[in-house]
Scaffold this motif. Structure first.
Motif, PDB file in Angstrom:
ATOM      1  N   GLU A  27      21.594  38.907  13.038  1.00  0.00           N
ATOM      2  CA  GLU A  27      21.182  37.576  13.488  1.00  0.00           C
ATOM      3  C   GLU A  27      19.660  37.471  13.491  1.00  0.00           C
ATOM      4  O   GLU A  27      19.092  36.450  13.125  1.00  0.00           O
ATOM      5  CB  GLU A  27      21.704  37.287  14.903  1.00  0.00           C
TER       6      GLU A  27
ATOM      7  N   ARG B  57      17.191  35.517  10.296  1.00  0.00           N
ATOM      8  CA  ARG B  57      16.380  34.359  10.703  1.00  0.00           C
ATOM      9  C   ARG B  57      14.892  34.612  10.532  1.00  0.00           C
ATOM     10  O   ARG B  57      14.150  33.731  10.125  1.00  0.00           O
ATOM     11  CB  ARG B  57      16.685  34.000  12.148  1.00  0.00           C
TER      12      ARG B  57
ATOM     13  N   LYS C 252      13.583  34.240   7.029  1.00  0.00           N
ATOM     14  CA  LYS C 252      13.519  32.900   6.432  1.00  0.00           C
ATOM     15  C   LYS C 252      12.072  32.413   6.395  1.00  0.00           C
ATOM     16  O   LYS C 252      11.322  32.634   7.338  1.00  0.00           O
ATOM     17  CB  LYS C 252      14.331  31.914   7.286  1.00  0.00           C
TER      18      LYS C 252
ATOM     19  N   TYR D 108      16.545  26.992  20.503  1.00  0.00           N
ATOM     20  CA  TYR D 108      17.335  28.162  20.145  1.00  0.00           C
ATOM     21  C   TYR D 108      18.794  28.007  20.548  1.00  0.00           C
ATOM     22  O   TYR D 108      19.670  28.593  19.925  1.00  0.00           O
ATOM     23  CB  TYR D 108      16.681  29.420  20.714  1.00  0.00           C
TER      24      TYR D 108
ATOM     25  N   GLN E  88      20.309  26.465  17.721  1.00  0.00           N
ATOM     26  CA  GLN E  88      20.478  27.460  16.645  1.00  0.00           C
ATOM     27  C   GLN E  88      21.727  28.293  16.847  1.00  0.00           C
ATOM     28  O   GLN E  88      22.416  28.635  15.882  1.00  0.00           O
ATOM     29  CB  GLN E  88      19.259  28.385  16.598  1.00  0.00           C
TER      30      GLN E  88
ATOM     31  N   ARG F 153      24.633  26.154  15.784  1.00  0.00           N
ATOM     32  CA  ARG F 153      24.723  26.070  14.324  1.00  0.00           C
ATOM     33  C   ARG F 153      25.230  27.363  13.714  1.00  0.00           C
ATOM     34  O   ARG F 153      26.018  27.356  12.769  1.00  0.00           O
ATOM     35  CB  ARG F 153      23.353  25.741  13.729  1.00  0.00           C
ATOM     36  N   GLY F 154      24.761  28.479  14.263  1.00  0.00           N
ATOM     37  CA  GLY F 154      25.196  29.777  13.760  1.00  0.00           C
ATOM     38  C   GLY F 154      26.697  29.957  13.919  1.00  0.00           C
ATOM     39  O   GLY F 154      27.380  30.426  13.006  1.00  0.00           O
TER      40      GLY F 154
ATOM     41  N   GLU G  94      28.464  27.732  11.506  1.00  0.00           N
ATOM     42  CA  GLU G  94      28.357  28.248  10.139  1.00  0.00           C
ATOM     43  C   GLU G  94      29.423  29.309   9.898  1.00  0.00           C
ATOM     44  O   GLU G  94      30.125  29.291   8.878  1.00  0.00           O
ATOM     45  CB  GLU G  94      26.962  28.845   9.927  1.00  0.00           C
TER      46      GLU G  94
ATOM     47  N   LYS H 281      25.190  37.244  18.694  1.00  0.00           N
ATOM     48  CA  LYS H 281      24.470  36.097  18.140  1.00  0.00           C
ATOM     49  C   LYS H 281      23.469  35.561  19.147  1.00  0.00           C
ATOM     50  O   LYS H 281      22.311  35.321  18.824  1.00  0.00           O
ATOM     51  CB  LYS H 281      25.468  35.009  17.740  1.00  0.00           C
TER      52      LYS H 281
ATOM     53  N   ILE I 260      19.430  35.738  18.528  1.00  0.00           N
ATOM     54  CA  ILE I 260      18.604  34.540  18.423  1.00  0.00           C
ATOM     55  C   ILE I 260      17.563  34.511  19.542  1.00  0.00           C
ATOM     56  O   ILE I 260      16.428  34.069  19.334  1.00  0.00           O
ATOM     57  CB  ILE I 260      19.494  33.280  18.413  1.00  0.00           C
TER      58      ILE I 260
ATOM     59  N   SER J 115      22.740  28.623  26.017  1.00  0.00           N
ATOM     60  CA  SER J 115      23.176  28.953  24.660  1.00  0.00           C
ATOM     61  C   SER J 115      24.651  29.337  24.647  1.00  0.00           C
ATOM     62  O   SER J 115      25.338  29.116  23.656  1.00  0.00           O
ATOM     63  CB  SER J 115      22.327  30.071  24.083  1.00  0.00           C
TER      64      SER J 115
END
Lengths: 333, 445
Positions: free
Chosen positions: B11, B15, B18, B189, B192, B195-196, B199, B222, B226, B323
């Motif tokens: 994870e 990221r 990127k 975050y 994020q 979204r993770g 996905e 995860k 993150i 989160s």
């Protein structure tokens, strides 16, 4: 208990305790109001390919998820290698789910390595084995490609490799041939048989009855949360045989029918180029020999063969279509 | 444990690798500083030269107002009609009535509303003339007046910190900045994480993964991964900001002292200027140094290490709390479009938290601030203000209560989220309702 449950089981199989590589014993699983599995028991013999069959929504995926410990049963237990299964046994299993995929943005090699390491392989060993597989399946150039650059079939190959890379004792494959072209489907089929020959026990869940006939030695058929059929394929096909034979002969079909009398029932017949073909169902416990003896004087018998029921027909016959299936939306099968 | 480390690592690394991470890391402080500078700069900018026409009915101010670079004064003795003003090149019209010495009022007419800076400048210029006139009429010596005139400064002292000046307000502002940062990070975050999770569900990779690891491990891996991305980003931002800040500050230091001196000058009319130059000069030189001194004092007094430690604590725990909820939402939905319904309620408690934190800057001891710094859903943002002012350290019991409650709550929400998550990730093609989510909580693992 539903009336049909166990209808096709041999008496010695009902409630009989058996052992195997894997045995699910009396599994009950409930999702809210929906009873997904109701006292399901299956035994997967070691070193064989075992077919787990059933219509959509019957509870196959739920059973598989219980075996792979993704979810737990409400009651019942799973035996692995003759003892109650533990969390550690997950490392001995390879599972190719029907709903499968890979991280699209990750590189193929990195991703395969990641999945292998999650199964407990160390990096070096995993890399070595991956290279071997990639060479053997001619995937060498894919290592640094992103998954999104692969075709669906290519991604399926990667997926299969990651499923078997850690050399599991038990391989659970849910619709393994979907997404493959015939050439690659053959590749996978050969691989499954090779793994079986190496001693791996395979549980195969599929709707493709052709591959069941081709690969499976044993099957269990689940319908509406119950096991309705269970045993070796050979034995089951025999059990479903309804003593129907196809007889080719030269001569008059009227004479044939007359000679047959009450030994058998002439289901249908046709004539082609002077040769008649008749389908005969034996009646009142008569034997094929009796039929032949009775008809030989009247017509010239060219050939006789027993009609072995196809798995396809067995499936349809075993799965009662009388009541609509109570499947909640959302449970994929 | 080894597996969860692997998940965290994946994870994190996917990221951090990127390009967007690098861009955000570099751009973050630049955008922040640039944004602030831009706001300040634009606020100071005028839309061109202001031509102010003064209708001096009192015959007092004519030719006594000082032009600045952007503001020019013109004088008309007679009334000017609206239409004439409209047609004229003047931008602003100020009418000084004959009774100005009694009513202290002028009227300002404009074509485009002049900025506050311009308004202040005009008013200050006229004020000075009126003051001088009043001094003359009342026969008061300007020097005496200057001595009498008092701009009272109130210095704050907290009785518990004997003998030292208190900068609670400024510190509260700094605390608010930290709280705001937590707010932003949780949001950024947390989304994020969502979204993770989505996905993985959409890729259908999730069932492959959960055949190797427990769903809870996957979720926590995860979330933690993150969080580490967030921390890495934060640390890089701090490092970058320190570098940029040091450069900027040394630049600003030279600049401020120079401009402050210049700005302070035109406070008196010319006649007075000469007489009081001596007195003023001392003050003028003092003020910029004093400001910097105050800044240093605040920085010195700020409990920096506890602030950073507690910032990390509140950031991490607040992030874990939110989160995990975001992860639950991500697992429950199939399509991006469905997320709205479930995502919306999540950050709602954070909003009043931010609002209360803002009021805490002015009133750090208020009851609302107390409650919102205890309630776990808002405490990460609000408590930062109390920590910065030192208030939290005076009430250690409350601080520990807040921290304890936060930990307990995130454990609870993570547990709840884990139960929704493990069912949600394997559920496809189903329109999820709140009732359904409730049911998932009670499915047997």
């Amino acid at each position: 208990m539903h009336a049909y449950a166990g209808e096709y089981l041999r008496p010695d199989q009902q409630g009989h305790k058996r052992t195997g590589m894997l045995a699910a014993e009396n599994i009950v699983k409930r999702f809210g109001d929906h009873l997904a599995l109701d006292g399901v028991s299956v035994t997967v013999p070691p070193g064989k390919i075992f077919g787990l069959l059933g219509p959509n929504g019957a509870g196959k995926t739920t059973l598989i998820r219980i075996i792979t410990r993704i979810t737990g049963p409400d009651s019942g237990r799973v035996m692995f290698d003759g003892r109650p299964m533990t969390e550690a046994d997950v490392a001995e299993m390879g599972y190719l789910p029907e709903e499968r995929g890979l991280y699209k943005k990750m590189k193929v090699g990195e991703q395969a390595l990641y999945l292998a390491r999650l199964k407990g392989l160390d990096k070096k060993e995993a890399t070595k084995r991956l290279k071997e597989w990639f060479d053997r399946w001619e995937m060498g150039g894919w290592w640094n490609k992103k998954v999104e650059e692969l075709s669906k079939g290519m991604a399926q190959k990667v997926q299969f490799v990651t499923t078997v890379l850690h050399r599991p004792k038990l391989l659970i494959l849910d619709e393994p041939f979907s997404g493959f072209d015939p050439v690659n489907a053959d590749l996978v089929r050969t691989e499954i048989m090779r793994l079986r020959d190496d001693g791996v026990t395979v549980m195969l869940s599929t709707h493709n009855m052709g591959s069941v006939e081709e690969l499976c030695e044993h099957i269990a058929l689940i319908d509406r949360s119950h096991v309705v059929l269970d045993g070796s394929v050979k034995e089951i096909r025999k059990r479903f045989s309804d003593y129907t034979y196809t007889v080719d002969f030269k001569g008059s079909h009227v004479a044939f029918a007359n000679a047959l009398a009450y030994l058998g029932e002439l289901i249908e017949h046709k004539e082609e180029d002077g040769t008649c073909t008749a389908r005969v169902k034996l009646l009142h416990g008569s034997s094929l020999n009796q039929v032949l003896a009775a008809t030989l004087p009247s017509v010239e018998i060219i050939g006789v063969r027993e009609e072995v029921p196809r798995m396809h027909d067995i499936f349809i016959r075993a799965v009662s279509t009388a009541t609509p299936q109570q499947v909640p939306a959302g449970f994929t099968e | 444990m080894g597996k969860i480390k692997l998940i965290i690592w994946r994870e994190f690394i996917t990221r951090v690798r990127k390009p967007s991470f690098l861009i955000m890391t570099l751009l973050g402080p630049l955008l922040l500083i640039g944004g602030i500078s831009l706001v300040v700069y634009l606020g100071m900018q005028e839309n061109g030269i202001q031509n102010v026409v003064v209708i001096d009915k009192a015959h007092l101010v004519t030719n006594k107002l000082h032009d600045s670079d952007d503001i020019k004064f013109f004088y008309e003795p007679a009334e000017m009609s609206d239409s004439v003003f409209k047609a004229s090149p003047y931008t602003t019209l100020v009418e000084v009535n004959p009774l100005i010495l009694e009513n202290n009022t002028v009227q300002l007419f404009y074509k485009d509303l002049p900025s506050l800076t311009v308004q202040n400048y005009i008013s200050r210029e006229i004020e000075k003339v009126i003051e001088a006139e009043k001094l003359r009429v009342n026969n008061v010596d300007p020097v005496t007046y200057q001595r009498i005139k008092t701009a009272l400064k109130v210095q704050l002292f907290d009785i518990d910190k004997a003998g030292k000046r208190s900068y609670d307000q400024a510190k509260a502002g700094i605390g608010f900045a930290f709280g705001y940062l937590i707010f932003i990070f949780i949001f950024l975050y947390g989304v994020q994480v969502m979204r993770g999770v989505m996905e993985e569900k959409q890729n259908r990779v999730v069932e492959v993964l959960v055949s190797s690891v427990k769903p809870f491990q996957l979720m926590m891996g995860k979330i933690v991964g993150i969080a580490m991305v967030g921390l890495a980003q934060f640390l890089l931002w701090i490092a970058l900001s320190v570098v940029l800040g040091t450069v900027g500050l040394s630049f600003a230091k030279d600049h401020i002292s120079a401009s402050a001196l210049k700005d302070a000058q035109p406070q008196m009319t010319t006649q007075l200027q000469a007489q009081i130059d001596q007195t003023k000069a001392v003050q003028d030189q003092d003020s910029p140094n004093e400001e910097l001194g105050v800044m240093m004092d605040i920085l010195h007094e700020l409990p920096i290490v506890p602030i950073l430690v507690l910032f990390l604590f509140y950031f991490l725990c607040g992030y874990l709390l939110y989160s995990s909820l975001f992860a639950a939402v991500g697992s429950a939905v199939d399509a991006e479009t469905d997320t709205q319904q479930f995502m919306l309620p999540i950050p709602i408690p954070l909003m009043p938290g931010l609002f209360i934190a803002q009021t805490a800057v002015y009133n750090p001891d208020g009851p609302a601030v107390f409650w919102f710094s205890i309630i776990p859903f808002t405490s990460p943002v609000v408590m930062m203000v109390r920590i910065a002012t030192g208030n939290a350290f005076d009430h250690l019991g409350e601080l520990f209560l807040s921290m304890g409650l936060l930990i307990a709550t995130f454990v609870l929400t993570t547990w709840f989220a884990g139960r929704i998550y493990r069912t949600g990730i394997l559920m496809y093609g189903k329109k999820v309702t709140w009732k359904e989510l409730g049911k998932w909580l009670f499915y047997k693992g």
